[in-house]
Design an enzyme around this catalytic site. Structure first.
Site, PDB file in Angstrom:
ATOM      1  NE  ARG A  29      -1.367   2.644   2.816  1.00 45.02           N
ATOM      2  CZ  ARG A  29      -0.967   3.827   3.267  1.00 45.02           C
ATOM      3  NH1 ARG A  29      -0.852   4.864   2.449  1.00 45.02           N
ATOM      4  NH2 ARG A  29      -0.628   3.983   4.531  1.00 45.02           N
ATOM      5  CD  GLU A  30       3.347   5.416   2.726  1.00 45.00           C
ATOM      6  OE1 GLU A  30       2.345   5.630   3.418  1.00 45.00           O
ATOM      7  OE2 GLU A  30       3.858   6.294   1.988  1.00 45.00           O
ATOM      8  CG  HIS A  89      -4.637   3.056   3.674  1.00 41.76           C
ATOM      9  ND1 HIS A  89      -4.562   4.156   2.857  1.00 41.76           N
ATOM     10  CD2 HIS A  89      -4.331   3.476   4.923  1.00 41.76           C
ATOM     11  CE1 HIS A  89      -4.221   5.198   3.586  1.00 41.76           C
ATOM     12  NE2 HIS A  89      -4.072   4.832   4.840  1.00 41.76           N
ATOM     13  CB  THR A 183       0.770  12.540   6.754  1.00 36.48           C
ATOM     14  OG1 THR A 183      -0.214  11.882   7.545  1.00 36.48           O
ATOM     15  CG2 THR A 183       0.507  12.297   5.298  1.00 36.48           C
ATOM     16  CG  HIS A 307      35.980   0.055  16.141  1.00 32.15           C
ATOM     17  ND1 HIS A 307      34.673   0.298  15.836  1.00 32.15           N
ATOM     18  CD2 HIS A 307      36.422   1.169  16.773  1.00 32.15           C
ATOM     19  CE1 HIS A 307      34.338   1.514  16.248  1.00 32.15           C
ATOM     20  NE2 HIS A 307      35.381   2.071  16.811  1.00 32.15           N
TER      21      HIS A 307
END
Lengths: 398, 398
Positions: A29-30, A89, A183, A307
């Site tokens: 959808r999105e 939706h 939104t 590291h």
């Protein structure tokens, strides 16, 4: 982790749902609103099945009102018999709702714009009209026995009183969830926490949240929402959506893994992430970003000498995510100017060579000098280490 | 925006530095720890000059102790006479500090691991030893008149009492800044807010923060830190660094623009962002991610019909960032199945065609039907609109 304090800490922590939430996966959808996206029926089904196998609780589809193909695809996915619940939706209109119900979905995600911007420049309706529309549409969906969510749009630029009024109204009607949507991607985590916590005290239904990533907070906002008691988070694969998208499924998994590793590993097949991302990336013709969460090609590459040394002693020193939990592997890079003798020593041991610490420091200086001109691949480094070893062994023998 | 409440709201908002902070740009230090990164002298100078022109307050360079070339590059950049202050990042050792001071830098960022992980698996030192080391090195740097920051590493997995003790100690010595580093990327915004706010009450010097992005909170954490009173944020271009990197410069600008647009636009040349990102991306051989903040190719692309309509009425409806402020442009996509008649109507007007609303709705249905098969480029859409217009004009004429 949020509940590790034996004195129960802040009472608001009891609202936290970081270890009890559901994902509403909205790639179909999105994600279809992403600039590049065009999914044909076959691709939609392939993506839906993969997400279902991964373990998402909900799959959200484009409104059947968008186009004829959208409608028939919606029907087709409903007929797959997936474990995930299928949602679509829709705008807060009776016509759209009826069209959606006819597709066979498990539930409807209803949305309407409540901000002054949207009321003025989008639909042009006032709050009384919106409330009436919400009551009509939500009541109707409830009467059909389907699951229903009612969401505002642009919630963080809506009037708080308006929001709480309309959420209270639909909560009393028996809506399953109310939704908060950032939104435009303007919200920040402390703001999200406050709004969700306020809403948590006002409604008894579930709370769904939807965050756009325009200003880099989509994952953090989802986390803050869960801390405040939200129950459902919208995601899409790689975050694809309007503009630069929403909370990515993989990124949310990374965040929630840190909050409660067992919970996330128990509910989702995390080792599927990479394949699902590749599937979607290929479908919409994008590259997975170099810095993508978990699956980006350098997510588990360690470079600086300091590291590398610690990682070789104990990976948790510089890793909060364990690559093997995601089907990934760790890489310690040593052929560069930032390398350190401990990392080189580890490689020496891997190659079965026998050098003293002083000798490793000497050869490390040689690697640094070469890498100051250009980075050295592991083959070059290995060749150098073997040559150095041969040389010092001969010297010792003489 | 945080101060918009006329009653001053929460007293803690007075600590906020969202509109008064500095960036420590670490592309030439943290960024060099990115898997792909190898910068030669010329490229380092090009990047440093670009960042300086953009307006960053500090540029941080790799330790001169890393390699001979790192040392001479450090000197070369110090001699450029940039407006930005030049820092180098060194371990908490006298040898490293002396080497750094000789390069001509404006200041030193000193770091030592304080978490139990780092104390056990990296340097193997206890807190008393670390404190003595800190006092010696920091005092020496202060005596030379250079700026000095003292930072812990992996601060969010360090003992709070240990942290506050050592920060208090160096604060009393007169250190310019103390640093908090989320070295493994495990922190979340509310946690960051709490730690920074606590520290803000304990030291009088500035507070610098460094956030890795492994779990998607690097930008949000930077924002939360500033809300709590931190003064300096570490960034790199596109976020490049160890693993999947740190707070990206562009993403931080997007976030801070929302907090105080005038402040950010006044201090940084935001329209340079895209060129700087392209410069660095090319140097380290990566693509700018499709979803990159501000400059990603779809950051200002609007697709869904409902969005397109409102954007055309008023861009602020669905945009929190104005593309023109970043030298970017907006694009409203219409040749797809999610399109809406208002967006199509806008295109009809742009093309100088004359159609009624009903006619626009008819042609929109035609576009949707075509786009259900495959997406339509703007040329196709325009051709269809012109054909449709010709047809209806002829019909009217007959």
């Amino acid at each position: 982790m949020t509940r590790s304090n034996p004195y129960a800490g802040n009472v608001s922590d009891l609202l936290s749902r970081v270890d009890n939430f559901a994902v509403i996966e909205s790639t179909l959808r999105e994600g279809e609103q992403f600039a590049n996206a065009f999914f044909d029926t076959e691709k939609k089904i392939e993506i839906a099945k993969a997400l279902d196998e991964f373990g998402v609780e909900y799959i959200e589809l484009t409104s059947p009102a968008a186009s004829e193909q959208s409608r028939s695809d919606c029907k087709a996915i409903c007929q797959l018999g997936l474990k995930a619940k299928i949602l679509t939706h829709v705008r807060c209109h009776m016509d759209d709702a009826k069209l959606a119900i006819d597709t066979g979905v498990d539930g409807l995600d209803v949305v309407i714009g409540t901000s002054s911007f949207l009321r003025k420049f989008s639909h042009g309706k006032d709050m009384d009209y919106i409330t009436q529309q919400a009551i009509e549409v939500v009541s109707y969906i409830i009467s059909t026995g389907l699951e229903v969510r009612f969401s505002s749009e642009d919630s963080f630029r809506s009037d708080l009183v308006d929001l709480l009024n309309i959420y209270t109204t639909v909560d009393k009607l028996g809506v399953n969830r109310v939704g908060i949507a950032d939104t435009v991607g303007c919200a920040n985590p402390r703001q999200v926490y406050e709004l969700v916590r306020t809403l948590r005290g006002v409604v008894s239904c579930d709370i769904e949240c939807h965050f756009h990533d325009d200003t880099g907070c989509a994952i953090a906002n989802a986390y803050a929402a869960l801390e405040a008691g939200a129950t459902h988070i919208d995601t899409s694969v790689l975050g694809i959506g309007e503009r630069n998208g929403i909370t990515p499924l993989g990124g949310l998994c990374a965040r929630m893994y840190v909050a409660n590793k067992e919970y996330i590993m128990g509910k989702y097949k995390l080792h599927m992430l990479r394949d699902i991302e590749n599937l979607v990336a290929e479908a919409v013709d994008i590259q997975v970003p170099f810095n993508n969460y978990i699956t980006g090609y350098c997510a588990f590459t360690h470079k600086a000498g300091i590291h590398a040394k610690a990682i070789l002693n104990n990976p948790s020193t510089y890793e909060i995510l364990q690559p093997e939990d995601f089907g990934m592997t760790r890489y310690v890079s040593i052929g560069h100017r930032l390398t350190g003798w401990n990392a080189v020593k580890n490689r020496v041991t891997q190659l079965g060579l026998n050098l003293s610490d002083d000798q490793v420091k000497q050869v490390t200086a040689q690697i640094k000098a070469l890498a100051d001109i250009r980075p050295q691949g592991i083959e070059n480094v290995d060749a150098l280490l073997r040559q150095f070893h041969e040389k010092v062994t001969k010297q010792t023998a003489n």
